[in-house]
Scaffold this active site. Structure first.
Site, PDB file in Angstrom:
ATOM      1  N   CYS A   1       0.836  -1.213   0.000  1.00  0.00           N
ATOM      2  CA  CYS A   1       0.000   0.000   0.000  1.00  0.00           C
ATOM      3  C   CYS A   1       0.865   1.254   0.000  1.00  0.00           C
ATOM      4  O   CYS A   1       1.987   1.249   0.454  1.00  0.00           O
ATOM      5  CB  CYS A   1      -0.881   0.029   1.243  1.00  0.00           C
ATOM      6  SG  CYS A   1      -1.953  -1.383   1.376  1.00  0.00           S
TER       7      CYS A   1
ATOM      8  N   ARG B   1       4.814   0.811  -6.097  1.00  0.00           N
ATOM      9  CA  ARG B   1       4.825  -0.066  -4.915  1.00  0.00           C
ATOM     10  C   ARG B   1       3.925  -1.280  -5.118  1.00  0.00           C
ATOM     11  O   ARG B   1       3.987  -2.244  -4.377  1.00  0.00           O
ATOM     12  CB  ARG B   1       4.375   0.718  -3.680  1.00  0.00           C
ATOM     13  CG  ARG B   1       5.296   1.860  -3.288  1.00  0.00           C
ATOM     14  CD  ARG B   1       4.674   2.751  -2.223  1.00  0.00           C
ATOM     15  NE  ARG B   1       4.459   2.051  -0.986  1.00  0.00           N
ATOM     16  CZ  ARG B   1       5.399   1.936  -0.017  1.00  0.00           C
ATOM     17  NH1 ARG B   1       6.594   2.479  -0.199  1.00  0.00           N
ATOM     18  NH2 ARG B   1       5.147   1.290   1.101  1.00  0.00           N
TER      19      ARG B   1
ATOM     20  N   TRP C   1      -2.906  -2.521  -1.669  1.00  0.00           N
ATOM     21  CA  TRP C   1      -2.440  -3.864  -2.065  1.00  0.00           C
ATOM     22  C   TRP C   1      -3.171  -4.800  -1.124  1.00  0.00           C
ATOM     23  O   TRP C   1      -2.833  -4.896   0.063  1.00  0.00           O
ATOM     24  CB  TRP C   1      -0.926  -3.939  -1.897  1.00  0.00           C
ATOM     25  CG  TRP C   1      -0.274  -5.130  -2.520  1.00  0.00           C
ATOM     26  CD1 TRP C   1       0.031  -5.318  -3.835  1.00  0.00           C
ATOM     27  CD2 TRP C   1       0.164  -6.321  -1.848  1.00  0.00           C
ATOM     28  NE1 TRP C   1       0.650  -6.522  -4.027  1.00  0.00           N
ATOM     29  CE2 TRP C   1       0.733  -7.175  -2.834  1.00  0.00           C
ATOM     30  CE3 TRP C   1       0.149  -6.752  -0.538  1.00  0.00           C
ATOM     31  CZ2 TRP C   1       1.272  -8.420  -2.531  1.00  0.00           C
ATOM     32  CZ3 TRP C   1       0.681  -7.991  -0.232  1.00  0.00           C
ATOM     33  CH2 TRP C   1       1.241  -8.810  -1.223  1.00  0.00           C
TER      34      TRP C   1
ATOM     35  N   ASN D   1      -1.699   1.454   5.885  1.00  0.00           N
ATOM     36  CA  ASN D   1      -0.794   0.468   5.286  1.00  0.00           C
ATOM     37  C   ASN D   1      -0.388  -0.456   6.424  1.00  0.00           C
ATOM     38  O   ASN D   1       0.202  -0.023   7.399  1.00  0.00           O
ATOM     39  CB  ASN D   1       0.439   1.175   4.691  1.00  0.00           C
ATOM     40  CG  ASN D   1       1.424   0.167   4.089  1.00  0.00           C
ATOM     41  OD1 ASN D   1       1.085  -1.012   3.921  1.00  0.00           O
ATOM     42  ND2 ASN D   1       2.627   0.614   3.778  1.00  0.00           N
ATOM     43  N   GLY D   2      -0.736  -1.733   6.316  1.00  0.00           N
ATOM     44  CA  GLY D   2      -0.374  -2.685   7.367  1.00  0.00           C
ATOM     45  C   GLY D   2      -1.469  -3.708   7.560  1.00  0.00           C
ATOM     46  O   GLY D   2      -2.364  -3.853   6.735  1.00  0.00           O
TER      47      GLY D   2
ATOM     48  N   GLU E   1      19.589 -14.752 -10.669  1.00  0.00           N
ATOM     49  CA  GLU E   1      19.032 -13.409 -10.868  1.00  0.00           C
ATOM     50  C   GLU E   1      18.378 -13.288 -12.239  1.00  0.00           C
ATOM     51  O   GLU E   1      17.287 -12.722 -12.373  1.00  0.00           O
ATOM     52  CB  GLU E   1      20.123 -12.356 -10.676  1.00  0.00           C
ATOM     53  CG  GLU E   1      19.722 -10.937 -10.964  1.00  0.00           C
ATOM     54  CD  GLU E   1      18.554 -10.427 -10.130  1.00  0.00           C
ATOM     55  OE1 GLU E   1      18.179 -11.106  -9.141  1.00  0.00           O
ATOM     56  OE2 GLU E   1      17.985  -9.381 -10.478  1.00  0.00           O
TER      57      GLU E   1
ATOM     58  N   LYS F   1      14.432 -12.363 -12.865  1.00  0.00           N
ATOM     59  CA  LYS F   1      13.997 -11.238 -13.714  1.00  0.00           C
ATOM     60  C   LYS F   1      12.949 -11.708 -14.718  1.00  0.00           C
ATOM     61  O   LYS F   1      11.910 -11.095 -14.904  1.00  0.00           O
ATOM     62  CB  LYS F   1      15.202 -10.635 -14.445  1.00  0.00           C
ATOM     63  CG  LYS F   1      16.119  -9.829 -13.575  1.00  0.00           C
ATOM     64  CD  LYS F   1      15.584  -8.471 -13.189  1.00  0.00           C
ATOM     65  CE  LYS F   1      14.940  -8.339 -11.862  1.00  0.00           C
ATOM     66  NZ  LYS F   1      15.483  -8.785 -10.631  1.00  0.00           N
TER      67      LYS F   1
ATOM     68  N   GLU G   1       9.543 -12.756 -12.956  1.00  0.00           N
ATOM     69  CA  GLU G   1       8.693 -11.776 -12.266  1.00  0.00           C
ATOM     70  C   GLU G   1       8.063 -10.762 -13.215  1.00  0.00           C
ATOM     71  O   GLU G   1       7.061 -10.151 -12.875  1.00  0.00           O
ATOM     72  CB  GLU G   1       9.442 -11.072 -11.147  1.00  0.00           C
ATOM     73  CG  GLU G   1      10.577 -10.183 -11.552  1.00  0.00           C
ATOM     74  CD  GLU G   1      11.170  -9.463 -10.346  1.00  0.00           C
ATOM     75  OE1 GLU G   1      10.459  -9.176  -9.379  1.00  0.00           O
ATOM     76  OE2 GLU G   1      12.367  -9.187 -10.386  1.00  0.00           O
TER      77      GLU G   1
ATOM     78  N   HIS H   1      22.394 -33.584 -12.293  1.00  0.00           N
ATOM     79  CA  HIS H   1      21.754 -34.219 -11.119  1.00  0.00           C
ATOM     80  C   HIS H   1      20.246 -34.031 -11.132  1.00  0.00           C
ATOM     81  O   HIS H   1      19.630 -33.865 -10.081  1.00  0.00           O
ATOM     82  CB  HIS H   1      22.393 -33.655  -9.847  1.00  0.00           C
ATOM     83  CG  HIS H   1      23.876 -33.786  -9.844  1.00  0.00           C
ATOM     84  ND1 HIS H   1      24.526 -34.967  -9.601  1.00  0.00           N
ATOM     85  CD2 HIS H   1      24.832 -32.887 -10.137  1.00  0.00           C
ATOM     86  CE1 HIS H   1      25.838 -34.787  -9.716  1.00  0.00           C
ATOM     87  NE2 HIS H   1      26.045 -33.527 -10.048  1.00  0.00           N
TER      88      HIS H   1
ATOM     89  N   LYS I   1       6.855  -3.462  -4.924  1.00  0.00           N
ATOM     90  CA  LYS I   1       8.253  -3.050  -4.937  1.00  0.00           C
ATOM     91  C   LYS I   1       8.896  -3.276  -3.580  1.00  0.00           C
ATOM     92  O   LYS I   1      10.042  -3.676  -3.491  1.00  0.00           O
ATOM     93  CB  LYS I   1       8.377  -1.566  -5.311  1.00  0.00           C
ATOM     94  CG  LYS I   1       9.806  -1.077  -5.367  1.00  0.00           C
ATOM     95  CD  LYS I   1      10.622  -1.849  -6.384  1.00  0.00           C
ATOM     96  CE  LYS I   1      12.049  -1.423  -6.415  1.00  0.00           C
ATOM     97  NZ  LYS I   1      12.869  -2.280  -7.301  1.00  0.00           N
TER      98      LYS I   1
END
Ligand code: AGP
Length: 620
Positions: free
Chosen positions: A2, A27, A74, A100-101, A493, A497, A500, A516, A615
């Site tokens: 949020c 965000r 969010w 926010n929370g 990494e 990328k 996501e 393996h 974010k």
């Protein structure tokens, strides 16, 4: 996560709130809303969807005033619907809040409030806070508290929050107290913007840029009372506090797209500059070492460190993995990398000469913050490698190193990764030169570091080649990323990328690990990205590459310029400049960032705001 904005002062607040929400879109969110106060009337406009759609709603139903709050949600409790969007109303409209929370005990509190006759309109935990404050306010007024005094409202807010378990960043308006804005913080970031006859609230400094560069970062259990006449900072328990006013480095150019189509692309191309910023003033030619201003630890204390734990999440965890190789190679200090979400509960046996580094771009990641607090609680020196000045982790750490990479707005972290790796390289140099690393060796590392920005700029020249290769592979649904030693974290990494922002399944592995199990996945529909620059283990990686080719797996190789052997072997090659092995992550990651970006574009994905992601992950 949020996003919150708030304002009280002399400006017409509506457009200011909408612009603030636009700057917080990165965000991650699914709905947005604002509340604007004009005298004893608070008007709310909110809806599921993008800020752009909220703007249309406001255009159709204008509101005006000089105080207001805004929110990008969010969803944690309650579906993404217009009614569940913030702001939320307490009582019969006497309190309006954005949050926010998470309120962990909201069901209990909701039942208690319903028994008192409060009517709930939404499925959110936030509405519980709004009604709690309204109830406490009515109790205050019944006791004869003066509705003209801010203290009445502060007391009500504190009494309400004392009943909540969980986290909050709050901005609160009161119908009967025009031009009063209260902010409160526990666990979710909140920053105050200090103006002339005006004050701002925001989840991070980006909405404040261009209005003020003076800010106060709230700490946990702090509350701020804002009116056009002034600001009062309080602690829940100890009362009034003297605010510590800091200056933010961000400029409007930092948060504008400029000539780029997306923030992610802008930030990829900023890397030659951000790496210069990361190194600026930190390379000491005379002593052939690095120097940091904020470690807050004496050399003797650092010299006694005989074990390092790096803790982080996501991309920062991948940077930490490069850091492990660097610190063990150059400082010979046993180093391990821990997922923060694991470290906070795993309780590993750490000694009093173990040092902890929290590595984080945002400085607000809940798991990383919790892991750091757990290590601090046990008495370990905890340092932070962080990008956001004044962030919670940066402020709670015993010391640390800032990246100076500027705001990273694209959800997919790019410039922060290379800056984190550069800082970790300098840290390894610094600690190594305290131990056995020789002057010539230190001097050589400095020389090579200084060349890196130019090498990264050269790697960025693969942009067009990447675009062509991306069009060839954008329709595949599974990828393998493979590398060894310093390029194993780069494989992880690169896979992250792609995952996501293009929603393609991708896995990173140490190249030798193929045999393996993962090699069973190799077929013509599963491209493998091999990171195979020249170096001591080049022949080994080449043999892994051949194993994949022998099974019909398409291969995209990241290789050194002029490497014809790889060019003959792979289906497609992305060339990068040759650098010493320990610096390879800084150049080999570049084409992988670009590849993920281009494939995501071709798949029509929202590159800067990928689905389901935020974010800064400030919830656990
Ligand atoms: C990386 O592209 C992701 N956005 C994510 O993994 C991120 O790195 C992670 O959430 C950690 O964030 P931090 O560095 O701000 O702590």
């Amino acid at each position: 996560m949020c996003g919150i904005v708030g304002y009280v002062g002399h400006r017409d607040v509506t457009e200011l709130l909408l612009e603030g929400l636009r700057r917080l879109e990165y965000r991650g969110y699914d709905s947005a809303g604002i509340a604007v106060q004009h005298g004893a009337e608070i008007s709310i406009r909110k809806k599921a969807g993008r800020v752009h759609e909220l703007g249309k709603l406001v255009e159709a139903n204008p509101v005006a005033g000089t105080a207001g709050i805004g929110h990008t949600r969010w969803a944690t409790h309650g579906e993404t619907t217009d009614i569940n969007s913030h702001p939320h109303v307490g009582g019969n409209g006497e309190v309006v809040i954005v949050h926010n929370g998470v309120v962990e005990n909201y069901t209990t509190l909701r039942a208690q409030l319903q028994q008192r006759g409060y009517v709930f309109r939404t499925a959110t935990d936030t509405e519980v806070i709004a009604h709690l404050i309204a109830h406490q306010l009515s109790e205050q007024l019944k006791l004869g508290s003066d509705p003209e005094r801010p203290d009445t409202y502060v007391t009500a807010v504190l009494a309400a929050l004392a009943q909540c378990k969980g986290t909050y960043g709050l901005a609160i308006l009161f119908r009967d107290a025009p031009n009063l804005l209260i902010g409160a913080r526990l666990g979710s970031p909140l920053v105050v913007g200090v103006g002339q006859g005006e004050f701002f609230l925001a989840s991070d400094p980006s909405p404040l840029v261009g209005y003020t560069d003076e800010v106060v970062y709230l700490s946990d259990h702090e509350l701020v009372v804002l009116t056009p006449a002034g600001m009062e900072l309080r602690h829940r328990d100890s009362g009034s506090l003297t605010p510590s006013i800091q200056t933010i480095e961000q400029t409007p150019a930092d948060i504008e797209l400029g000539d780029f189509e997306h923030y992610m692309l802008k930030e990829i191309f900023e890397q030659p500059t951000t790496l210069e910023n990361a190194m600026r003033g930190r390379l000491d030619d005379d002593e052939a070492t690095a120097k940091f201003g904020g470690l807050n630890m004496e050399p003797q204390q650092l010299r006694r460190i005989d074990r390092i734990v790096l803790t982080a999440c996501g991309t920062s965890w991948h940077a930490a993995l490069v850091g492990e190789y660097l610190l063990e190679e150059f400082a010979r200090i046993p180093t391990e990398v821990e997922y923060a979400s694991e470290l906070r509960y795993r309780n590993p046996p750490l000694t009093d000469t173990t040092m902890i580094f929290a590595i984080t771009q945002s400085g607000e990641t809940a798991d990383t913050l919790a892991a750091m607090r757990e290590c601090k609680r046990k008495g370990h020196p905890t340092l932070a490698i962080c990008n956001v000045v004044g962030s919670t982790i940066a402020r709670e750490a015993d010391g640390g190193i800032y990246l100076h990479a500027g705001p990273e707005i694209g959800v997919a972290s790019t410039k922060a990764f290379t800056s984190q790796v550069t800082v970790l390289t300098m840290l390894a140099l610094y600690l190594g030169r305290m131990r056995h690393l020789s002057y010539p060796a230190g001097h050589r590392i400095i020389q090579q570091l200084r060349e890196i920005p130019q090498k990264v700029a050269q790697a960025l020249e693969s942009f067009e080649t990447v675009r062509k290769i991306a069009s060839k592979y954008a329709s595949y649904d599974n990828f393998l990323y493979l590398g060894r030693l310093y390029n194993f974290p780069v494989a992880l990494e690169g896979a992250l990328k792609l995952k996501e922002i293009s929603y393609i399944h991708a896995e990173g592995y140490p190249a030798a690990e193929m045999k393996h199990g993962p090699i069973a996945l190799v077929d013509p529909n599963t491209p493998s990205v091999f990171i195979v620059p020249r170096g001591g283990i080049y022949p080994k990686v080449m043999s892994n590459l051949e194993e994949v080719r022998a099974r019909g797996g398409p291969v995209i190789a990241v290789a050194c310029e002029g490497d014809d052997e790889v060019a003959d072997m792979a289906d497609d090659v992305l060339f990068v400049p040759e650098v010493d092995e320990f610096l390879q992550p800084l150049v080999t990651v570049i084409p992988l960032q670009l590849l993920a970006y281009q494939i995501a574009l071709l798949r029509g994905c929202n590159v800067d705001r990928p689905r389901n992601l935020a974010k800064s992950v400030t919830v656990e």
